[in-house]
Design a protein around this motif. Structure first.
Motif, PDB file in Angstrom:
ATOM      1  N   ARG B 166       9.391  47.489   6.249  1.00  0.00           N
ATOM      2  CA  ARG B 166       8.409  47.861   5.595  1.00  0.00           C
ATOM      3  C   ARG B 166       7.070  47.692   6.488  1.00  0.00           C
ATOM      4  O   ARG B 166       6.096  47.921   6.513  1.00  0.00           O
ATOM      5  N   SER B 167       7.356  46.053   7.184  1.00  0.00           N
ATOM      6  CA  SER B 167       6.134  45.731   7.895  1.00  0.00           C
ATOM      7  C   SER B 167       5.766  46.521   8.956  1.00  0.00           C
ATOM      8  O   SER B 167       4.546  46.735   9.362  1.00  0.00           O
ATOM      9  N   LYS B 168       6.847  47.215   9.510  1.00  0.00           N
ATOM     10  CA  LYS B 168       6.470  48.196  10.780  1.00  0.00           C
ATOM     11  C   LYS B 168       5.774  49.471  10.315  1.00  0.00           C
ATOM     12  O   LYS B 168       5.142  49.709  10.949  1.00  0.00           O
ATOM     13  N   ARG B 169       6.065  49.613   9.203  1.00  0.00           N
ATOM     14  CA  ARG B 169       5.480  50.867   8.524  1.00  0.00           C
ATOM     15  C   ARG B 169       4.131  50.680   8.140  1.00  0.00           C
ATOM     16  O   ARG B 169       3.201  51.450   8.579  1.00  0.00           O
ATOM     17  N   LEU B 170       3.775  49.508   7.602  1.00  0.00           N
ATOM     18  CA  LEU B 170       2.443  49.024   7.340  1.00  0.00           C
ATOM     19  C   LEU B 170       1.817  49.074   8.702  1.00  0.00           C
ATOM     20  O   LEU B 170       0.563  49.267   8.665  1.00  0.00           O
ATOM     21  N   ALA B 171       2.050  48.435   9.485  1.00  0.00           N
ATOM     22  CA  ALA B 171       1.512  48.086  10.976  1.00  0.00           C
ATOM     23  C   ALA B 171       1.341  49.657  11.686  1.00  0.00           C
ATOM     24  O   ALA B 171       0.929  49.366  12.813  1.00  0.00           O
ATOM     25  N   GLY B 172       1.940  50.565  11.176  1.00  0.00           N
ATOM     26  CA  GLY B 172       1.644  51.818  11.829  1.00  0.00           C
ATOM     27  C   GLY B 172       2.806  52.197  13.026  1.00  0.00           C
ATOM     28  O   GLY B 172       2.543  52.974  13.848  1.00  0.00           O
ATOM     29  N   VAL B 173       3.732  51.182  13.307  1.00  0.00           N
ATOM     30  CA  VAL B 173       4.736  51.472  14.115  1.00  0.00           C
ATOM     31  C   VAL B 173       5.600  52.746  14.000  1.00  0.00           C
ATOM     32  O   VAL B 173       6.626  52.675  12.934  1.00  0.00           O
ATOM     33  N   THR B 174       5.536  53.713  14.721  1.00  0.00           N
ATOM     34  CA  THR B 174       6.673  54.841  14.598  1.00  0.00           C
ATOM     35  C   THR B 174       7.475  54.808  15.729  1.00  0.00           C
ATOM     36  O   THR B 174       8.478  55.615  15.843  1.00  0.00           O
ATOM     37  N   GLU B 175       7.317  53.930  16.909  1.00  0.00           N
ATOM     38  CA  GLU B 175       8.298  53.871  18.153  1.00  0.00           C
ATOM     39  C   GLU B 175       9.613  53.285  17.849  1.00  0.00           C
ATOM     40  O   GLU B 175       9.649  52.401  16.798  1.00  0.00           O
ATOM     41  N   ALA B 176      10.546  53.930  18.340  1.00  0.00           N
ATOM     42  CA  ALA B 176      11.958  53.462  18.264  1.00  0.00           C
ATOM     43  C   ALA B 176      12.009  52.180  18.916  1.00  0.00           C
ATOM     44  O   ALA B 176      11.705  51.887  19.934  1.00  0.00           O
ATOM     45  N   GLY B 177      12.725  51.169  18.270  1.00  0.00           N
ATOM     46  CA  GLY B 177      13.414  50.130  19.192  1.00  0.00           C
ATOM     47  C   GLY B 177      11.984  49.146  19.213  1.00  0.00           C
ATOM     48  O   GLY B 177      11.075  48.998  18.815  1.00  0.00           O
ATOM     49  N   LEU B 178      12.411  48.290  20.271  1.00  0.00           N
ATOM     50  CA  LEU B 178      11.460  47.176  20.774  1.00  0.00           C
ATOM     51  C   LEU B 178      10.466  47.316  21.724  1.00  0.00           C
ATOM     52  O   LEU B 178       9.524  46.737  22.166  1.00  0.00           O
ATOM     53  N   SER B 179      10.303  48.846  22.334  1.00  0.00           N
ATOM     54  CA  SER B 179       9.421  49.050  23.188  1.00  0.00           C
ATOM     55  C   SER B 179       7.918  48.766  22.755  1.00  0.00           C
ATOM     56  O   SER B 179       7.218  48.432  23.549  1.00  0.00           O
ATOM     57  N   TYR B 180       7.587  48.866  21.306  1.00  0.00           N
ATOM     58  CA  TYR B 180       6.352  48.810  20.932  1.00  0.00           C
ATOM     59  C   TYR B 180       5.802  47.131  21.219  1.00  0.00           C
ATOM     60  O   TYR B 180       4.607  47.097  21.304  1.00  0.00           O
ATOM     61  N   ALA B 181       6.793  46.376  21.357  1.00  0.00           N
ATOM     62  CA  ALA B 181       6.414  44.850  21.616  1.00  0.00           C
ATOM     63  C   ALA B 181       5.659  44.912  22.948  1.00  0.00           C
ATOM     64  O   ALA B 181       4.969  44.028  22.829  1.00  0.00           O
ATOM     65  N   THR B 182       5.875  45.429  24.061  1.00  0.00           N
ATOM     66  CA  THR B 182       5.496  45.374  25.148  1.00  0.00           C
ATOM     67  C   THR B 182       4.040  46.322  25.317  1.00  0.00           C
ATOM     68  O   THR B 182       3.332  46.152  25.895  1.00  0.00           O
ATOM     69  N   SER B 183       4.603  47.631  24.648  1.00  0.00           N
ATOM     70  CA  SER B 183       3.495  48.629  24.940  1.00  0.00           C
ATOM     71  C   SER B 183       2.232  48.479  24.033  1.00  0.00           C
ATOM     72  O   SER B 183       1.217  49.095  24.213  1.00  0.00           O
ATOM     73  N   ASN B 184       2.796  48.119  22.753  1.00  0.00           N
ATOM     74  CA  ASN B 184       1.616  47.745  21.946  1.00  0.00           C
ATOM     75  C   ASN B 184       1.675  46.354  21.192  1.00  0.00           C
ATOM     76  O   ASN B 184       2.186  46.242  20.016  1.00  0.00           O
ATOM     77  N   PRO B 185       1.571  45.051  22.124  1.00  0.00           N
ATOM     78  CA  PRO B 185       1.764  43.782  21.645  1.00  0.00           C
ATOM     79  C   PRO B 185       0.910  43.348  20.311  1.00  0.00           C
ATOM     80  O   PRO B 185       1.164  42.838  19.370  1.00  0.00           O
ATOM     81  N   ALA B 186      -0.168  44.089  20.005  1.00  0.00           N
ATOM     82  CA  ALA B 186      -0.873  43.677  19.015  1.00  0.00           C
ATOM     83  C   ALA B 186      -0.166  44.366  17.661  1.00  0.00           C
ATOM     84  O   ALA B 186      -0.174  43.688  16.808  1.00  0.00           O
ATOM     85  N   ALA B 187       0.638  45.311  17.784  1.00  0.00           N
ATOM     86  CA  ALA B 187       1.404  45.782  16.579  1.00  0.00           C
ATOM     87  C   ALA B 187       2.713  44.910  16.346  1.00  0.00           C
ATOM     88  O   ALA B 187       2.814  44.542  15.295  1.00  0.00           O
ATOM     89  N   PHE B 188       3.162  44.595  17.444  1.00  0.00           N
ATOM     90  CA  PHE B 188       4.341  43.590  17.292  1.00  0.00           C
ATOM     91  C   PHE B 188       3.812  42.176  16.619  1.00  0.00           C
ATOM     92  O   PHE B 188       4.282  41.685  15.705  1.00  0.00           O
ATOM     93  N   LYS B 189       2.701  41.841  17.084  1.00  0.00           N
ATOM     94  CA  LYS B 189       2.197  40.608  16.243  1.00  0.00           C
ATOM     95  C   LYS B 189       1.799  40.951  14.906  1.00  0.00           C
ATOM     96  O   LYS B 189       2.133  40.059  13.984  1.00  0.00           O
ATOM     97  N   GLY B 190       1.177  41.977  14.392  1.00  0.00           N
ATOM     98  CA  GLY B 190       1.041  42.570  13.266  1.00  0.00           C
ATOM     99  C   GLY B 190       2.361  42.486  12.426  1.00  0.00           C
ATOM    100  O   GLY B 190       2.311  41.878  11.075  1.00  0.00           O
ATOM    101  N   VAL B 191       3.406  42.894  13.158  1.00  0.00           N
ATOM    102  CA  VAL B 191       4.685  42.858  12.331  1.00  0.00           C
ATOM    103  C   VAL B 191       5.068  41.590  12.071  1.00  0.00           C
ATOM    104  O   VAL B 191       5.705  41.281  11.013  1.00  0.00           O
ATOM    105  N   ILE B 192       5.053  40.809  13.136  1.00  0.00           N
ATOM    106  CA  ILE B 192       5.634  39.293  12.943  1.00  0.00           C
ATOM    107  C   ILE B 192       4.867  38.611  11.789  1.00  0.00           C
ATOM    108  O   ILE B 192       5.349  37.980  10.916  1.00  0.00           O
TER     109      ILE B 192
END
Lengths: 170, 288
Positions: B166-192
């Motif tokens: 749910r947190s990923k959807r709210l943060a607007g993360v649509t990428e599969a897997g973990l790649s967003y953690a490095t390509s979009n660290p702000a989104a990963f921080k938002g999810v965590i």
């Protein structure tokens, strides 16, 4: 025209086949519900181990006695297993089909990462997160040590034995 | 005609993607790009990401999320107790319960938070935390096993991963897997950050807590601990803190939890003749 005697023999063969298939096809099955479990020669923890089975493996029930089940493994080994380490429903665990599918799409190898071999150190993503949020070196060290923490299976087994737990229950 | 051809190509690529063929998806993207159709390549890439984001989180991603959340838990609670024998003991109890849980194939580790509040947490990938304050309230190993069983149930039932999805959807993360953690660290921080807030401040849904109580007691009973022990602990905590304001501020009130556990013991025929191991617990935790 078929000879009546031949027909009789055919029916008996058919009946025996159905019985044999039926006994096998409808045999009650349980699944190993523990990381690992031992198949023993008898229904106590003191009996010799005759085989080891892994999480999710199916076992055919041959008999029951209290907390123990006599089972046959898919490899044909026969012996007793502590019933607390089995389940009547097939466990999905952390490696269910959809999760594996997700893993595959991401190019990772699920089997390589689900083993409790013990990853060491923070990975790139969490290291980056720690940097962005200013997590202290001390707290990183805590999670680092926690990630690497492992207890050998033999020590867990000894702990169960001392406490009279699992198959060592009195 | 060309559009139909493109649509079918995209559908085939999507089907292969759903079938788990990431390489085929990438190859289809390359073919589309090389044949001068960057829009189709983009569509295949986007479709793959959307499908990927809808699939359950794999262990690799779960592990990174768990580590990041664990960092926050340790930081917020001011560190952990550094007593190797005590830490080994709680980990042995945790392993005993986890090994016969519904998800024994991942590593579980237990740390004792050096904090006087009475609480326990689990984050994805098997990181479990018990406060020193809660450990002081526990009287025997069977009670500890049930508390750890509750936390292991959160992991095995993937309660926190549901929150993460749910947190990923709210943060607007649509990428599969973990790649967003490095390509979009702000989104990963938002999810965590969103998941940590839910876990530590708001609490999981009450049904998930009740579910963890019931499933956790089953796990503890499976390994041979007395299933009634957990009821004893919950009753003492109710006496200590009352029912209006749940001691675990993020959990349902104690009476409801006690009823649910007692019902589980009855309906699942859990053994109430198992061991409690009071002496071993007292010996191992005397310095808490």
């Amino acid at each position: 025209m078929t000879h009546p005697r031949s027909l009789g023999v055919l029916l008996i063969v058919l009946w025996i086949s159905v019985c044999v298939w039926g006994a096998d096809g409808w045999a009650e099955t349980v699944y190993v519900q523990a990381k690992t479990a031992q198949i023993r020669a008898g229904k106590t923890s003191l009996d010799a181990v005759v085989g080891n089975v892994k999480f999710g493996e199916s076992l055919e029930i041959v008999g029951r006695d209290g907390s123990w089940m006599e089972v046959k493994t898919s490899a044909g080994a026969r012996g007793w297993i502590f019933a607390g380490k089995t389940s009547t429903s097939k466990p999905s665990g952390g490696n269910d089909t959809l999760a594996r599918l997700g893993q595959s799409m991401r190019g990772g190898d699920a089997s390589a990462t689900t083993a409790s071999a013990g990853a060491r150190g923070l990975d790139k993503a969490s290291e980056g997160y720690a940097n962005r949020t200013g997590v202290s070196a001390r707290d990183r060290e805590v999670v680092d040590r926690m990630t690497a923490y492992q207890i050998p299976d033999q020590e867990v087994e000894e702990f169960l034995r001392e406490g009279g737990l699992g198959e060592y229950a009195k | 005609m060309r559009n139909n051809h493109g649509m079918w190509t995209a559908l085939i690529a999507l089907s292969l993607t759903v079938a788990g063929c990431a390489e085929v998806q990438r190859a289809a993207e390359d073919v589309a790009r090389q044949s001068g159709n960057p829009r189709l390549a983009g569509a295949i890439h986007g479709a793959g990401n959307v499908v990927g984001s809808l699939l359950p989180i794999g262990y690799e991603e779960e592990s990174s999320i768990g580590q990041a959340m664990a960092l926050q838990v340790v930081a917020r609670y001011g560190g952990v107790v550094d007593q190797p024998e005590l830490v080994r003991y709680v980990n042995l109890v945790g392993r005993a319960v986890a090994d016969t849980s519904d998800r024994p194939d991942i590593p579980y580790r237990v740390a004792i938070l050096d904090h006087e509040s009475i609480n326990a947490f689990a984050v994805p990938a098997g990181y479990i935390f018990v406060t020193r304050g809660l450990l002081r309230q526990i009287r025997n190993e069977a009670e500890l096993a049930a508390v750890l069983g509750h936390e292991i149930a959160h992991v095995s039932e993937k309660h926190i991963l549901d929150v993460i999805q749910r947190s990923k959807r709210l943060a607007g993360v649509t990428e599969a897997g973990l790649s967003y953690a490095t390509s979009n660290p702000a989104a990963f921080k938002g999810v965590i950050d969103g998941a940590v807030k839910k876990l530590l401040d708001e609490g999981l849904d009450q049904e998930k807590e009740t579910d963890a109580d019931m499933v956790g007691d089953v796990f503890a009973a499976r390994v041979g601990y007395d299933a009634e022990a957990y009821v004893g602990l919950l009753m003492r905590l109710r006496d200590l803190k009352g029912d209006d304001r749940a001691l675990f501020k993020t959990h349902p009130n104690f009476s409801a939890r006690i009823d649910a556990v007692q019902k589980t013991i009855r309906t699942k025929h859990l053994a109430t003749t198992g061991v409690v191991l009071q002496e071993r617990f007292s010996r191992m935790t005397k310095r808490v």
